[in-house]
Design a protein around this motif. Structure first.
Motif, PDB file in Angstrom:
ATOM      1  N   GLU A  38       0.818  -1.210   0.000  1.00  0.00           N
ATOM      2  CA  GLU A  38       0.000   0.000   0.000  1.00  0.00           C
ATOM      3  C   GLU A  38       0.852   1.262   0.000  1.00  0.00           C
ATOM      4  O   GLU A  38       0.543   2.236  -0.687  1.00  0.00           O
ATOM      5  CB  GLU A  38      -0.934  -0.009   1.220  1.00  0.00           C
ATOM      6  CG  GLU A  38      -1.927   1.126   1.206  1.00  0.00           C
ATOM      7  CD  GLU A  38      -2.891   1.074   2.377  1.00  0.00           C
ATOM      8  OE1 GLU A  38      -3.342   2.155   2.777  1.00  0.00           O
ATOM      9  OE2 GLU A  38      -3.172  -0.042   2.880  1.00  0.00           O
ATOM     10  N   TRP A  39       1.944   1.244   0.756  1.00  0.00           N
ATOM     11  CA  TRP A  39       2.799   2.426   0.809  1.00  0.00           C
ATOM     12  C   TRP A  39       3.376   2.741  -0.569  1.00  0.00           C
ATOM     13  O   TRP A  39       3.464   3.897  -0.976  1.00  0.00           O
ATOM     14  CB  TRP A  39       3.913   2.264   1.841  1.00  0.00           C
ATOM     15  CG  TRP A  39       4.986   1.301   1.410  1.00  0.00           C
ATOM     16  CD1 TRP A  39       5.034  -0.036   1.637  1.00  0.00           C
ATOM     17  CD2 TRP A  39       6.155   1.619   0.640  1.00  0.00           C
ATOM     18  NE1 TRP A  39       6.154  -0.592   1.059  1.00  0.00           N
ATOM     19  CE2 TRP A  39       6.862   0.412   0.443  1.00  0.00           C
ATOM     20  CE3 TRP A  39       6.666   2.800   0.104  1.00  0.00           C
ATOM     21  CZ2 TRP A  39       8.062   0.348  -0.267  1.00  0.00           C
ATOM     22  CZ3 TRP A  39       7.860   2.731  -0.605  1.00  0.00           C
ATOM     23  CH2 TRP A  39       8.542   1.516  -0.777  1.00  0.00           C
ATOM     24  N   ALA A  40       3.771   1.696  -1.323  1.00  0.00           N
ATOM     25  CA  ALA A  40       4.332   1.906  -2.658  1.00  0.00           C
ATOM     26  C   ALA A  40       3.253   2.406  -3.619  1.00  0.00           C
ATOM     27  O   ALA A  40       3.510   3.294  -4.433  1.00  0.00           O
ATOM     28  CB  ALA A  40       4.959   0.616  -3.175  1.00  0.00           C
ATOM     29  N   ASP A  41       2.039   1.838  -3.499  1.00  0.00           N
ATOM     30  CA  ASP A  41       0.931   2.306  -4.334  1.00  0.00           C
ATOM     31  C   ASP A  41       0.684   3.790  -4.105  1.00  0.00           C
ATOM     32  O   ASP A  41       0.472   4.563  -5.045  1.00  0.00           O
ATOM     33  CB  ASP A  41      -0.355   1.536  -4.019  1.00  0.00           C
ATOM     34  CG  ASP A  41      -0.301   0.061  -4.397  1.00  0.00           C
ATOM     35  OD1 ASP A  41       0.697  -0.363  -5.014  1.00  0.00           O
ATOM     36  OD2 ASP A  41      -1.255  -0.656  -4.064  1.00  0.00           O
ATOM     37  N   THR A  42       0.717   4.196  -2.836  1.00  0.00           N
ATOM     38  CA  THR A  42       0.473   5.593  -2.479  1.00  0.00           C
ATOM     39  C   THR A  42       1.586   6.496  -2.990  1.00  0.00           C
ATOM     40  O   THR A  42       1.337   7.536  -3.609  1.00  0.00           O
ATOM     41  CB  THR A  42       0.329   5.741  -0.955  1.00  0.00           C
ATOM     42  OG1 THR A  42      -0.777   4.948  -0.515  1.00  0.00           O
ATOM     43  CG2 THR A  42       0.110   7.196  -0.552  1.00  0.00           C
ATOM     44  N   ALA A  43       2.828   6.112  -2.745  1.00  0.00           N
ATOM     45  CA  ALA A  43       3.969   6.947  -3.134  1.00  0.00           C
ATOM     46  C   ALA A  43       4.050   7.129  -4.646  1.00  0.00           C
ATOM     47  O   ALA A  43       4.295   8.232  -5.135  1.00  0.00           O
ATOM     48  CB  ALA A  43       5.266   6.344  -2.607  1.00  0.00           C
ATOM     49  N   ASP A  47      -1.913   1.626  -8.419  1.00  0.00           N
ATOM     50  CA  ASP A  47      -2.409   0.478  -7.663  1.00  0.00           C
ATOM     51  C   ASP A  47      -1.747  -0.812  -8.134  1.00  0.00           C
ATOM     52  O   ASP A  47      -1.570  -1.029  -9.338  1.00  0.00           O
ATOM     53  CB  ASP A  47      -3.928   0.346  -7.804  1.00  0.00           C
ATOM     54  CG  ASP A  47      -4.675   1.452  -7.084  1.00  0.00           C
ATOM     55  OD1 ASP A  47      -4.115   2.017  -6.124  1.00  0.00           O
ATOM     56  OD2 ASP A  47      -5.810   1.762  -7.494  1.00  0.00           O
ATOM     57  N   GLY A  48      -1.381  -1.658  -7.178  1.00  0.00           N
ATOM     58  CA  GLY A  48      -0.747  -2.933  -7.496  1.00  0.00           C
ATOM     59  C   GLY A  48       0.701  -2.810  -7.904  1.00  0.00           C
ATOM     60  O   GLY A  48       1.284  -3.737  -8.462  1.00  0.00           O
ATOM     61  N   ASN A  49       1.313  -1.663  -7.618  1.00  0.00           N
ATOM     62  CA  ASN A  49       2.706  -1.407  -7.954  1.00  0.00           C
ATOM     63  C   ASN A  49       3.601  -2.483  -7.325  1.00  0.00           C
ATOM     64  O   ASN A  49       3.591  -2.679  -6.124  1.00  0.00           O
ATOM     65  CB  ASN A  49       3.070  -0.008  -7.420  1.00  0.00           C
ATOM     66  CG  ASN A  49       4.477   0.389  -7.709  1.00  0.00           C
ATOM     67  OD1 ASN A  49       4.953   0.241  -8.807  1.00  0.00           O
ATOM     68  ND2 ASN A  49       5.156   0.902  -6.699  1.00  0.00           N
ATOM     69  N   PHE A  68      14.476   0.118 -12.183  1.00  0.00           N
ATOM     70  CA  PHE A  68      13.400  -0.739 -11.727  1.00  0.00           C
ATOM     71  C   PHE A  68      12.732  -1.451 -12.889  1.00  0.00           C
ATOM     72  O   PHE A  68      12.603  -0.909 -13.978  1.00  0.00           O
ATOM     73  CB  PHE A  68      12.379   0.017 -10.866  1.00  0.00           C
ATOM     74  CG  PHE A  68      11.757   1.215 -11.513  1.00  0.00           C
ATOM     75  CD1 PHE A  68      10.495   1.132 -12.082  1.00  0.00           C
ATOM     76  CD2 PHE A  68      12.419   2.437 -11.523  1.00  0.00           C
ATOM     77  CE1 PHE A  68       9.905   2.249 -12.657  1.00  0.00           C
ATOM     78  CE2 PHE A  68      11.840   3.549 -12.096  1.00  0.00           C
ATOM     79  CZ  PHE A  68      10.573   3.455 -12.672  1.00  0.00           C
ATOM     80  N   GLU A  69      12.365  -2.713 -12.624  1.00  0.00           N
ATOM     81  CA  GLU A  69      11.683  -3.558 -13.592  1.00  0.00           C
ATOM     82  C   GLU A  69      10.334  -3.945 -12.999  1.00  0.00           C
ATOM     83  O   GLU A  69      10.276  -4.494 -11.892  1.00  0.00           O
ATOM     84  CB  GLU A  69      12.507  -4.806 -13.879  1.00  0.00           C
ATOM     85  CG  GLU A  69      11.871  -5.768 -14.849  1.00  0.00           C
ATOM     86  CD  GLU A  69      12.693  -7.035 -15.037  1.00  0.00           C
ATOM     87  OE1 GLU A  69      12.080  -8.061 -15.381  1.00  0.00           O
ATOM     88  OE2 GLU A  69      13.921  -7.015 -14.830  1.00  0.00           O
ATOM     89  N   TYR A  70       9.270  -3.665 -13.735  1.00  0.00           N
ATOM     90  CA  TYR A  70       7.927  -3.951 -13.228  1.00  0.00           C
ATOM     91  C   TYR A  70       7.602  -5.437 -13.250  1.00  0.00           C
ATOM     92  O   TYR A  70       7.839  -6.114 -14.237  1.00  0.00           O
ATOM     93  CB  TYR A  70       6.854  -3.180 -14.012  1.00  0.00           C
ATOM     94  CG  TYR A  70       6.546  -1.869 -13.361  1.00  0.00           C
ATOM     95  CD1 TYR A  70       5.573  -1.786 -12.381  1.00  0.00           C
ATOM     96  CD2 TYR A  70       7.272  -0.733 -13.676  1.00  0.00           C
ATOM     97  CE1 TYR A  70       5.311  -0.587 -11.734  1.00  0.00           C
ATOM     98  CE2 TYR A  70       7.018   0.464 -13.044  1.00  0.00           C
ATOM     99  CZ  TYR A  70       6.040   0.530 -12.074  1.00  0.00           C
ATOM    100  OH  TYR A  70       5.802   1.715 -11.432  1.00  0.00           O
ATOM    101  N   ILE A  71       7.086  -5.907 -12.122  1.00  0.00           N
ATOM    102  CA  ILE A  71       6.500  -7.239 -12.023  1.00  0.00           C
ATOM    103  C   ILE A  71       4.997  -7.106 -12.263  1.00  0.00           C
ATOM    104  O   ILE A  71       4.394  -7.896 -12.969  1.00  0.00           O
ATOM    105  CB  ILE A  71       6.787  -7.855 -10.631  1.00  0.00           C
ATOM    106  CG1 ILE A  71       8.299  -8.005 -10.426  1.00  0.00           C
ATOM    107  CG2 ILE A  71       6.058  -9.180 -10.454  1.00  0.00           C
ATOM    108  CD1 ILE A  71       8.708  -8.311  -8.998  1.00  0.00           C
ATOM    109  N   HIS A  72       4.396  -6.059 -11.644  1.00  0.00           N
ATOM    110  CA  HIS A  72       2.969  -5.769 -11.813  1.00  0.00           C
ATOM    111  C   HIS A  72       2.750  -4.282 -11.620  1.00  0.00           C
ATOM    112  O   HIS A  72       3.369  -3.699 -10.732  1.00  0.00           O
ATOM    113  CB  HIS A  72       2.130  -6.555 -10.796  1.00  0.00           C
ATOM    114  CG  HIS A  72       0.663  -6.389 -11.022  1.00  0.00           C
ATOM    115  ND1 HIS A  72      -0.063  -5.402 -10.420  1.00  0.00           N
ATOM    116  CD2 HIS A  72      -0.197  -7.071 -11.808  1.00  0.00           C
ATOM    117  CE1 HIS A  72      -1.313  -5.481 -10.804  1.00  0.00           C
ATOM    118  NE2 HIS A  72      -1.427  -6.487 -11.645  1.00  0.00           N
ATOM    119  N   PRO A  73       1.932  -3.633 -12.378  1.00  0.00           N
ATOM    120  CA  PRO A  73       1.283  -4.154 -13.565  1.00  0.00           C
ATOM    121  C   PRO A  73       2.320  -4.380 -14.663  1.00  0.00           C
ATOM    122  O   PRO A  73       3.471  -3.933 -14.541  1.00  0.00           O
ATOM    123  CB  PRO A  73       0.292  -3.063 -13.952  1.00  0.00           C
ATOM    124  CG  PRO A  73       0.863  -1.804 -13.392  1.00  0.00           C
ATOM    125  CD  PRO A  73       1.613  -2.217 -12.160  1.00  0.00           C
TER     126      PRO A  73
END
Length: 145
Positions: A38-43, A47-49, A68-73
């Motif tokens: 949730e903290w990462a989603d907020t920063a 959503d789902g970061n 950084f490499e995205y896992i999701h989304p």
């Protein structure tokens, strides 16, 4: 108020390949992590970061890159920027030997966009298309003779 640049963050297609490119140039990995919650989603405002990250530092200790490499989304592929487009432009590195930097970049399949230029007999400069399409500038200051 005091302010300084802490790092520049770049989303990449392949974290390991990008780390290899920059560490071969002389940067060191300060740390790695997987970030989500949730903290990462907020920063970040997404959503789902969920990402894999690595923080790298230049040998002088002043410059840092957060890769950084995205896992999701799922990451969205975009066309690499061109030098005249608005937005994130490039990451620039002062190097003591531009030819050495170009040799290292070439080992990663990364080559100058056009060539190496000399600016007012003060600098040799080039832009290289790095991993994930990142434009990387190398600048070698020429010593007066």
């Amino acid at each position: 108020m005091s302010i300084k640049i802490d790092n520049v963050a770049i989303a990449v297609r392949d974290l390991e390949a990008t780390i290899a490119f920059f560490t071969d140039l002389g940067l060191t990995v300060l740390g790695r992590d997987t970030v989500h919650g949730e903290w990462a989603d907020t920063a970040v405002g997404l959503d789902g970061n969920h990402v894999k990250i690595a923080l790298l530092q230049t040998p002088d200790g002043h410059g840092r890159l957060e890769l950084f490499e995205y896992i999701h989304p799922q990451a969205i592929e975009t066309q690499p920027t061109l030098p005249h487009e608005i937005g994130m432009h490039r990451v620039a590195f002062a190097v003591d030997d531009i030819d050495d930097a170009l040799d290292i970049a070439a080992r990663h399949g990364c080559h100058p966009l056009r060539g190496v230029a000399t600016y007012r007999d003060q600098y040799r400069l080039t832009y290289v298309r790095g991993p994930s399409g990142i434009i990387v500038m190398f600048a070698q200051e020429l010593k007066p003779s």
